[in-house]
Design a protein around this motif. Structure first.
Motif, short mmCIF file in Angstrom:
data_model
loop_
_atom_site.label_atom_id
_atom_site.label_comp_id
_atom_site.label_asym_id
_atom_site.label_seq_id
_atom_site.Cartn_x
_atom_site.Cartn_y
_atom_site.Cartn_z
N UNK A 90 0.97 -1.20 0.02
CA UNK A 90 0.00 0.04 0.08
C UNK A 90 0.77 1.13 0.17
N UNK A 91 0.52 2.33 -0.61
CA UNK A 91 1.30 3.42 -0.75
C UNK A 91 0.12 4.65 -0.40
N UNK A 92 0.68 5.58 0.52
CA UNK A 92 -0.06 6.88 1.03
C UNK A 92 0.78 7.98 0.43
N UNK A 93 0.11 8.96 -0.27
CA UNK A 93 0.93 10.22 -0.77
C UNK A 93 0.17 11.36 -0.03
N UNK A 94 1.19 11.92 0.91
CA UNK A 94 0.42 13.22 1.62
C UNK A 94 1.08 14.41 0.91
N UNK A 95 0.46 15.59 1.06
CA UNK A 95 0.99 16.63 0.77
C UNK A 95 1.03 17.62 1.76
N UNK A 96 2.30 18.28 2.32
CA UNK A 96 2.58 19.12 3.36
C UNK A 96 2.59 20.58 2.77
N UNK A 97 3.00 20.77 1.53
CA UNK A 97 2.75 22.09 1.00
C UNK A 97 2.22 21.65 -0.28
N UNK A 98 0.92 22.14 -0.43
CA UNK A 98 0.00 21.73 -1.59
C UNK A 98 -0.31 22.93 -2.67
N UNK A 99 0.75 23.90 -2.72
CA UNK A 99 0.26 24.92 -3.60
C UNK A 99 0.36 24.61 -5.25
N UNK A 100 -0.39 23.73 -5.43
CA UNK A 100 -0.28 23.04 -6.98
C UNK A 100 -1.65 22.53 -7.21
N UNK A 101 -1.70 22.19 -8.68
CA UNK A 101 -2.82 21.68 -9.19
C UNK A 101 -2.54 20.28 -9.27
N UNK A 102 -3.55 19.10 -8.75
CA UNK A 102 -4.87 19.33 -8.67
C UNK A 102 -5.19 19.56 -7.16
N UNK A 103 -4.19 19.82 -6.35
CA UNK A 103 -4.75 20.17 -4.98
C UNK A 103 -5.31 21.67 -4.85
N UNK A 104 -4.84 22.44 -5.49
CA UNK A 104 -5.41 23.75 -5.45
C UNK A 104 -5.59 24.54 -6.74
N UNK A 105 -6.65 25.25 -7.10
CA UNK A 105 -6.80 25.60 -8.47
C UNK A 105 -5.76 26.98 -8.60
N UNK A 106 -5.50 27.37 -9.67
CA UNK A 106 -4.68 28.55 -9.99
C UNK A 106 -3.26 28.52 -9.93
N UNK A 107 -2.73 27.11 -9.81
CA UNK A 107 -1.26 26.74 -9.94
C UNK A 107 -0.94 25.95 -10.85
N UNK A 108 0.27 25.67 -11.25
CA UNK A 108 0.54 24.93 -12.21
C UNK A 108 0.56 23.40 -11.81
N UNK A 109 0.47 22.46 -12.49
CA UNK A 109 0.28 21.01 -12.34
C UNK A 109 1.62 20.44 -11.65
N UNK A 110 1.49 19.40 -10.59
CA UNK A 110 2.18 18.41 -9.99
C UNK A 110 1.53 17.32 -9.88
N UNK A 111 1.95 16.17 -10.47
CA UNK A 111 0.94 14.93 -10.84
C UNK A 111 1.20 14.09 -9.44
N UNK A 112 1.18 14.65 -8.34
CA UNK A 112 1.25 13.96 -7.11
C UNK A 112 0.15 14.29 -6.32
N UNK A 113 -0.94 14.09 -6.39
CA UNK A 113 -2.21 14.57 -5.44
C UNK A 113 -2.22 13.64 -4.54
N UNK A 114 -2.68 14.07 -3.25
CA UNK A 114 -2.85 13.04 -2.09
C UNK A 114 -3.61 11.86 -2.43
N UNK A 115 -3.35 10.78 -2.13
CA UNK A 115 -3.83 9.57 -2.42
C UNK A 115 -3.56 8.45 -1.76
#
Length: 422
Positions: A90-115
């Motif tokens: 099992x893998x958990x991906x956590x976002x501690x600084x999430x100023x990126x899409x898809x975590x937040x709108x209006x930012x460039x994309x980083x393909x590592x959403x919390x999951x």
């Protein structure tokens, strides 16, 4: 506790329970009646900082600090049956600084959403030199050019497979597999297929000598295309230096069947790749040329939607859309790389890539752009490694993929990463 964290905790608990039973309670009753035995748990913690800036974009630059937490267990004996094994992960991906899409709108994309996801859960049975596999697992064929794990992203890609791998004939490796599900790096890429319409994999490798390995393959991807290809590769040891080469050719045609698609796409295109490399005294370098055929009057150009394209088509990921969906005007890609590797100092590498369409589309110039990639990697301890990496894409005209323009803006990306494995 969030549902995501709860799922990971439950998965971890189940794995540790298996570990305890496998090592203690069950084996104490009777070694022959043990449900599982030879249990080996493993862990990974991979924190990473990523920065993405796109010139003249309406979005803000992205800043991401993510953490991959992986927990798994390899079970060497199931039900006391010789050759019957299993693996759960099992893998958990956590976002501690999430100023990126898809975590937040209006930012460039980083393909590592919390999951959180069960990334592997399969059983295998080996008899002689033949192995049967059923379940969800990572599938990395050859060098990931056609089918890979995309392990660079924090949530890697895995597949539900029914597979047979055989090495009964010396130097001959045969893989036949059906894929009934895909779990992509993003949930939007997840896909299921009916068993009678599964994507099919046929991969045959024969080692003539270290200097020559030959391969024939057919990857029949439901809803997308059929790919048929051949490959030759090898290594030559000259004593003071080592040389390597690779030559590969493939054709794509209409898919053999459809399941999720409304209609069968029309495909008629090809691909080839030539690569040479050399190494001596810690220094290494290589030149690679890759050609993706254009769409012509069909639905799409040559594409590799299940591949680890980040590995081959520039770390800026500007070419990912074209590699996954096809380049309407085709692609001519040249990559020149060089570096130095030393156990004490680590690995340093720089690559220059140039991209050009094979044909002009809608009057767009053929020059897509160019890119410089750089990397430094160092193993700090037996279990801990460090990586710093950067990509600088300089846009020219960009390219069309499925009628949409991509790659027409400069892109800067860089990463800092630690990776701890136990």
């Amino acid at each position: 506790m969030s549902k995501r964290k709860l799922k990971l905790a439950l998965a971890s608990l189940l794995m540790m329970e298996g570990f305890i039973l496998g090592q203690g309670a069950v084996s104490d009753v009777s070694a022959q009646s043990a449900f599982i035995d030879d249990v080996k748990p493993y862990l990974e913690f991979r924190p990473r900082y990523e920065y993405v800036d796109v010139s003249d974009s309406t979005n803000d630059a992205a800043t991401a600090l993510t953490l991959r937490t992986k927990i798994g267990v390899k079970i060497g004996s199931v039900l006391g049956v010789s050759g019957l094994k299993a693996q759960i992960e099992a893998i958990d991906v956590g976002a501690f600084i999430d100023d990126y899409d898809p975590q937040k709108e209006g930012y460039e994309k980083v393909a590592d959403p919390a999951n959180t996801r069960i990334t592997q859960a399969y059983i295998s049975y080996t008899t002689g030199k033949t192995t049967f596999i059923a379940g969800r697992k990572y599938v990395a064929i050859d060098d990931h050019r056609f089918i890979g794990t995309v392990n660079w992203r924090q949530m890697p890609q895995s597949f539900g497979v029914l597979a047979i791998a055989d090495n009964t004939i010396p130097n001959l490796n045969v893989l036949v597999a059906g894929i009934y599900e895909r779990k992509g790096i993003l949930d939007k890429f997840n896909m299921d297929w009916k068993l009678d319409k599964m994507p099919l994999i046929f991969d045959v490798n024969y080692t003539v000598s270290p200097q020559l390995k030959v391969k024939g393959f057919a990857y029949l991807i439901t809803d997308v295309h059929n790919t048929y290809g051949v490959k030759a590769s090898g290594k030559v040891d000259l004593g003071a230096a080592k040389l390597s080469y690779l030559v590969e050719y493939a054709q794509q045609t209409d898919p053999y069947t459809t399941d999720n698609a409304a209609s069968k796409p029309k495909i008629d295109t090809d691909y080839y790749r030539v690569k040479v490399g050399a190494s001596s005294g810690g220094f290494f370098g290589g030149v690679m040329y890759t050609y993706f055929g254009d769409a012509g009057d069909k639905d799409r150009g040559f594409s590799v939607p299940l591949a680890t394209n980040h590995k081959w088509d520039g770390w800026s990921d500007v070419l990912l859309t074209g590699a996954a969906n096809g380049f309407d005007g085709g692609l001519n890609e040249l990559c020149i790389s060089a570096g130095y590797k030393n156990k004490a100092l680590g690995k340093i590498m720089v690559a220059y890539l140039s991209y050009e369409s094979d044909k002009s589309v809608l009057g767009l110039g053929k020059s897509i752009g160019s890119e410089i990639d750089a990397l430094y990697a160092k193993k700090l301890t037996k279990r801990l490694s460090f990586l710093a990496k950067a990509a600088f894409y300089n846009a020219d005209n960009g390219y069309y993929s499925l009628g949409a323009l991509n790659g027409a803006k400069d892109v800067t990306k860089y990463w800092l990463m630690l990776d701890y494995k136990y």
